[in-house]
Scaffold this motif. Structure first.
Motif, mmCIF file in Angstrom:
data_model
loop_
_atom_site.group_PDB
_atom_site.id
_atom_site.type_symbol
_atom_site.label_atom_id
_atom_site.label_comp_id
_atom_site.label_asym_id
_atom_site.label_seq_id
_atom_site.Cartn_x
_atom_site.Cartn_y
_atom_site.Cartn_z
ATOM 1 N N ASP A 293 -17.226 -0.704 -34.059
ATOM 2 C CA ASP A 293 -18.660 -0.558 -33.786
ATOM 3 C C ASP A 293 -19.376 -1.893 -34.000
ATOM 4 O OD1 ASP A 293 -18.510 2.084 -32.994
ATOM 5 O OD2 ASP A 293 -19.361 2.900 -34.854
ATOM 6 N N ALA A 294 -19.006 -2.625 -35.050
ATOM 7 C CA ALA A 294 -19.603 -3.945 -35.297
ATOM 8 C C ALA A 294 -19.230 -4.914 -34.180
ATOM 9 C CB ALA A 294 -19.145 -4.483 -36.656
ATOM 10 N N GLU B 27 -21.491 -4.127 -31.198
ATOM 11 C CA GLU B 27 -22.851 -4.619 -31.410
ATOM 12 C C GLU B 27 -22.928 -6.135 -31.252
ATOM 13 O OE1 GLU B 27 -24.033 -2.943 -35.201
ATOM 14 O OE2 GLU B 27 -24.823 -1.158 -34.193
ATOM 15 N N ARG B 28 -21.904 -6.830 -31.733
ATOM 16 C CA ARG B 28 -21.881 -8.293 -31.608
ATOM 17 C C ARG B 28 -21.800 -8.707 -30.136
ATOM 18 N NH1 ARG B 28 -17.784 -9.034 -34.401
ATOM 19 N NH2 ARG B 28 -16.305 -9.427 -32.744
ATOM 20 N N LYS C 187 -26.918 -6.106 -29.537
ATOM 21 C CA LYS C 187 -27.911 -5.105 -29.948
ATOM 22 C C LYS C 187 -27.213 -3.946 -30.642
ATOM 23 C CE LYS C 187 -28.707 -4.169 -25.295
ATOM 24 N NZ LYS C 187 -29.503 -3.597 -24.205
ATOM 25 N N PRO C 188 -27.966 -3.178 -31.399
ATOM 26 C CA PRO C 188 -27.378 -2.021 -32.083
ATOM 27 C C PRO C 188 -26.922 -0.938 -31.099
ATOM 28 C CG PRO C 188 -29.548 -2.563 -33.002
ATOM 29 C CD PRO C 188 -29.362 -3.378 -31.754
ATOM 30 N N ILE C 189 -25.959 -0.171 -31.545
ATOM 31 C CA ILE C 189 -25.404 0.893 -30.695
ATOM 32 C C ILE C 189 -26.470 1.861 -30.180
ATOM 33 C CG2 ILE C 189 -23.890 2.939 -30.728
ATOM 34 C CD1 ILE C 189 -21.896 1.140 -32.317
ATOM 35 N N GLU D 199 -29.440 1.305 -29.309
ATOM 36 C CA GLU D 199 -30.122 0.650 -28.183
ATOM 37 C C GLU D 199 -29.234 0.591 -26.945
ATOM 38 O OE1 GLU D 199 -32.063 -3.084 -28.997
ATOM 39 O OE2 GLU D 199 -32.823 -2.329 -30.927
ATOM 40 N N ILE D 200 -27.935 0.439 -27.132
ATOM 41 C CA ILE D 200 -27.015 0.456 -25.985
ATOM 42 C C ILE D 200 -27.100 1.819 -25.303
ATOM 43 C CG2 ILE D 200 -24.610 0.272 -25.220
ATOM 44 C CD1 ILE D 200 -24.130 -1.513 -27.732
ATOM 45 N N PHE E 263 -21.653 2.377 -22.979
ATOM 46 C CA PHE E 263 -21.191 2.211 -24.358
ATOM 47 C C PHE E 263 -19.703 2.525 -24.474
ATOM 48 C CE2 PHE E 263 -19.944 4.238 -28.313
ATOM 49 C CZ PHE E 263 -20.099 3.160 -29.179
#
Length: 181
Positions: free
Chosen positions: A38-39, A42-43, A47-49, A51-52, A61
């Motif tokens: 998950d990190a 996001e990288r 953006k954070p998941i 927001e995806i 996603f």
């Protein structure tokens, strides 16, 4: 040329199972690195998941997740934690075949306590308890399909869960944490 090392441990399970916390403890005990797909997502996305999910949708996603898991399985020799829905993808399940995968099994009450009902989990946004149950009904057979071992987290501290994972996989401890504090 030697093939790259496979992960020492792969943790799967639903949101709130403790994959991140237990994964970091396992990495420390095994004297290896920790990686969370998950990190990675996001990288890469910047953006954070949540927001995806909002901006590009779940299919986008899941495509990012599929690529992140494939890269991590190929590159990371340490402890690897996968996002809760990663096992939904048949290609991901095929990649996990033969690896030391552990399903961290958590009940609803513990998951809710750990995740919280207001946490930014896009698939749990509406009626989180009902949705969590539905996700588990769909995912539990897939978690157990890919797992070499199932470790229940109920009534256990993260350290106890890490110990149970190590015992289930017969892993030698590289580092003994100071338990006197």
């Amino acid at each position: 040329m030697t093939s790259p090392a496979k992960p020492a441990v792969v943790l799967v399970g639903p949101p709130g199972a403790g994959k991140s916390t237990v994964g970091a403890l396992l990495a420390e005990r095994l004297g290896t690195g920790y990686r969370d797909t998950d990190a990675d997502i996001e990288r890469v996305a910047g953006k954070p998941i949540p927001e995806i999910f909002i901006d590009e949708g779940e299919p986008h996603f899941r495509a990012l997740e599929r690529r992140a898991v494939a890269a991590a399985v190929a590159e990371h020799p340490g402890v690897l934690a996968l996002g809760g829905g990663a096992v939904m993808d048949p290609d991901t399940r095929a990649l996990l075949a033969g690896l030391p995968v552990v399903f961290l099994d958590v009940d609803l009450a513990d998951a809710v306590r750990r995740v919280g009902l207001d946490a930014p989990r896009p698939l749990l946004a509406v009626n989180p308890r009902k949705r969590w149950r539905e996700l588990m009904e769909a995912r539990r057979p897939l978690y157990t399909e890919v797992a070499r071992a199932v470790v229940g987290t109920g009534g256990r501290t993260p350290a106890q869960v890490a110990d149970a994972v190590m015992e289930a996989l017969s892993l030698p401890r590289a580092h003994t944490p100071d338990t006197t504090q």
